[in-house]
Design an enzyme around this catalytic site. Structure first.
Site, PDB file in Angstrom:
ATOM      1  N   SER A  98     142.055  45.294 -41.777  1.00 22.15           N
ATOM      2  CA  SER A  98     140.810  44.552 -42.004  1.00 22.15           C
ATOM      3  C   SER A  98     139.966  45.237 -43.069  1.00 22.15           C
ATOM      4  O   SER A  98     139.067  44.631 -43.644  1.00 22.15           O
ATOM      5  CB  SER A  98     140.018  44.424 -40.696  1.00 22.15           C
ATOM      6  OG  SER A  98     139.878  45.691 -40.086  1.00 22.15           O
TER       7      SER A  98
ATOM      8  N   ASP B 226     147.146  50.809 -39.372  1.00 25.34           N
ATOM      9  CA  ASP B 226     147.868  49.545 -39.529  1.00 25.34           C
ATOM     10  C   ASP B 226     148.904  49.645 -40.631  1.00 25.34           C
ATOM     11  O   ASP B 226     148.626  50.158 -41.723  1.00 25.34           O
ATOM     12  CB  ASP B 226     146.881  48.436 -39.939  1.00 25.34           C
ATOM     13  CG  ASP B 226     146.540  47.504 -38.797  1.00 25.34           C
ATOM     14  OD1 ASP B 226     147.299  47.434 -37.808  1.00 25.34           O
ATOM     15  OD2 ASP B 226     145.492  46.838 -38.901  1.00 25.34           O
TER      16      ASP B 226
ATOM     17  N   LYS C 137     150.265  50.652 -36.151  1.00 25.34           N
ATOM     18  CA  LYS C 137     150.235  49.326 -35.526  1.00 25.34           C
ATOM     19  C   LYS C 137     150.911  48.342 -36.463  1.00 25.34           C
ATOM     20  O   LYS C 137     150.740  48.441 -37.681  1.00 25.34           O
ATOM     21  CB  LYS C 137     148.794  48.880 -35.245  1.00 25.34           C
ATOM     22  CG  LYS C 137     148.703  47.457 -34.700  1.00 25.34           C
ATOM     23  CD  LYS C 137     147.353  47.140 -34.087  1.00 25.34           C
ATOM     24  CE  LYS C 137     146.283  46.753 -35.060  1.00 25.34           C
ATOM     25  NZ  LYS C 137     146.603  45.557 -35.889  1.00 25.34           N
TER      26      LYS C 137
ATOM     27  N   GLU D  36     145.016  39.227 -29.754  1.00 27.63           N
ATOM     28  CA  GLU D  36     143.908  38.720 -30.578  1.00 27.63           C
ATOM     29  C   GLU D  36     143.727  37.218 -30.407  1.00 27.63           C
ATOM     30  O   GLU D  36     144.677  36.439 -30.537  1.00 27.63           O
ATOM     31  CB  GLU D  36     144.131  39.071 -32.059  1.00 27.63           C
ATOM     32  CG  GLU D  36     143.016  38.533 -32.952  1.00 27.63           C
ATOM     33  CD  GLU D  36     142.888  39.212 -34.303  1.00 27.63           C
ATOM     34  OE1 GLU D  36     143.574  40.222 -34.566  1.00 27.63           O
ATOM     35  OE2 GLU D  36     142.063  38.706 -35.107  1.00 27.63           O
TER      36      GLU D  36
HETATM   37  O1  KIV Z   1     142.825  45.215 -38.840  1.00 25.29           O
HETATM   38  C1  KIV Z   1     142.136  45.249 -37.809  1.00 25.29           C
HETATM   39  O2  KIV Z   1     140.970  45.653 -37.849  1.00 25.29           O
HETATM   40  C2  KIV Z   1     142.754  44.820 -36.559  1.00 25.29           C
HETATM   41  C3  KIV Z   1     141.956  44.483 -35.335  1.00 25.29           C
HETATM   42  C4  KIV Z   1     142.761  44.489 -34.098  1.00 25.29           C
HETATM   43  C5  KIV Z   1     140.643  45.004 -35.112  1.00 25.29           C
HETATM   44  O3  KIV Z   1     143.940  44.686 -36.526  1.00 25.29           O
END
Ligand code: KIV
Length: 281
Positions: A50, A88, A118, A186
């Site tokens: 994000s 991420d 993630k 989500e």
């Molecule tokens: O990129 C992100 O901020 C997310 C959310 C789960 C907050 O993947």
């Protein structure tokens, strides 16, 4: 360091062990100062992709690169002592093959010092999750609305209403069975989040997925109210910092224009003169 003494650094197994216990507190962070603010209060700090939309003004997370994640990951690492740091994997860095995912996950872990990564997706990515988990890469899953697939979904709508629900349950179970230590849910309905939370062995972390989850995550800029207009239903604004910041900037601008700033206490003389508390400057 925690306010109460030395902080014990949490690990992905500590997070997995919280299934069904005290709710997990998770926030995003993209910079060192925000990481320092959230560390004492969070179990997990996510360097979310994000960041592309929040800090770089991108229209979606699709354009986020591995280099961007590494740069923000390094910054966040410098601000954390206690929380588990998750980074991420950006779009395109893991979908091609388990080997591609492993190579890029290792880069993220080695270069940022994060303890987990993630990635988004359910059944379609379970083989990759298993491959990573068996090779020393702790994985957090992410199912339901997966923003990297915005072009496939055609927007950011609630997922899992009606027939879609069973598919999301299967996604979450597969991710759990593949070896993920936690899974983000989500933007799904409460009943579905409750069912998944009951059926999977790992903690569920909700964003727009109700209090039925084992924990919650929000984008820190959203909950601090750092955006003037972006107000998704699932975000509670715990502060309105955009308004406070704008008022401060407006005051600065008028004080500069009226020559009221800098004032005498901000100015250096030829000889040091006492300022607050008697210290010479
Ligand atoms: O990129 C992100 O901020 C997310 C959310 C789960 C907050 O993947």
């Amino acid at each position: 360091m925690s306010a109460t003494g030395a902080a014990k650094a949490l690990t992905p197994p500590d997070i997995a062990a919280r299934k069904g216990k005290m709710p997990l507190v998770c926030l995003t962070a993209y910079t060192t100062p925000i990481a320092k603010l959230v560390d004492d209060h969070c179990d997990v700090v996510l360097v979310g992709d994000s960041v592309g939309m929040v800090l770089h003004g991108l229209p979606s997370t699709v354009g986020v690169t591995l280099e961007m994640m590494i740069m923000h990951g390094k910054a966040v690492r410098r601000g954390l002592e206690k929380a588990v740091m998750v980074v991420d994997m950006p779009f395109g860095s893991y979908e091609e093959s388990p080997e591609q995912a492993f190579r890029n996950a290792v880069r993220l872990m080695a270069e940022t010092g994060c303890s987990a990564i993630k990635l988004e997706g359910g059944e379609s990515i379970a083989g990759t999750i298993r491959f990573l988990a068996m090779r020393g890469v702790p994985v957090m899953g992410h199912v339901g609305l997966t923003p990297q697939a915005v072009n496939t979904f055609g927007g950011y709508r609630v997922q899992g209403r009606g027939e879609d629900a069973e598919h999301i349950v299967r996604d979450a179970i597969t991710v759990s069975e593949a070896g993920a230590f936690a899974v983000v849910l989500e933007k799904i309905p409460e009943a579905l989040a409750r069912q998944i939370t009951q059926e999977v062995a790992i903690p569920t972390i909700g964003i727009g997925a109700s209090p039925a989850c084992d924990g919650q995550i929000l984008v820190v800029d959203d909950m601090l109210g750092l955006f003037g207009t972006f107000r998704p239903k699932f975000v509670k604004r715990f502060a309105e910092l955009a308004g406070t910041a704008e008022a401060a900037i407006a005051t600065y601008a008028s004080e500069v224009r009226e020559r009221r700033f800098p004032a005498v206490e901000h100015v250096f003389g030829d000889v040091p003169r006492p300022v607050n508390g008697g210290e010479a400057a």
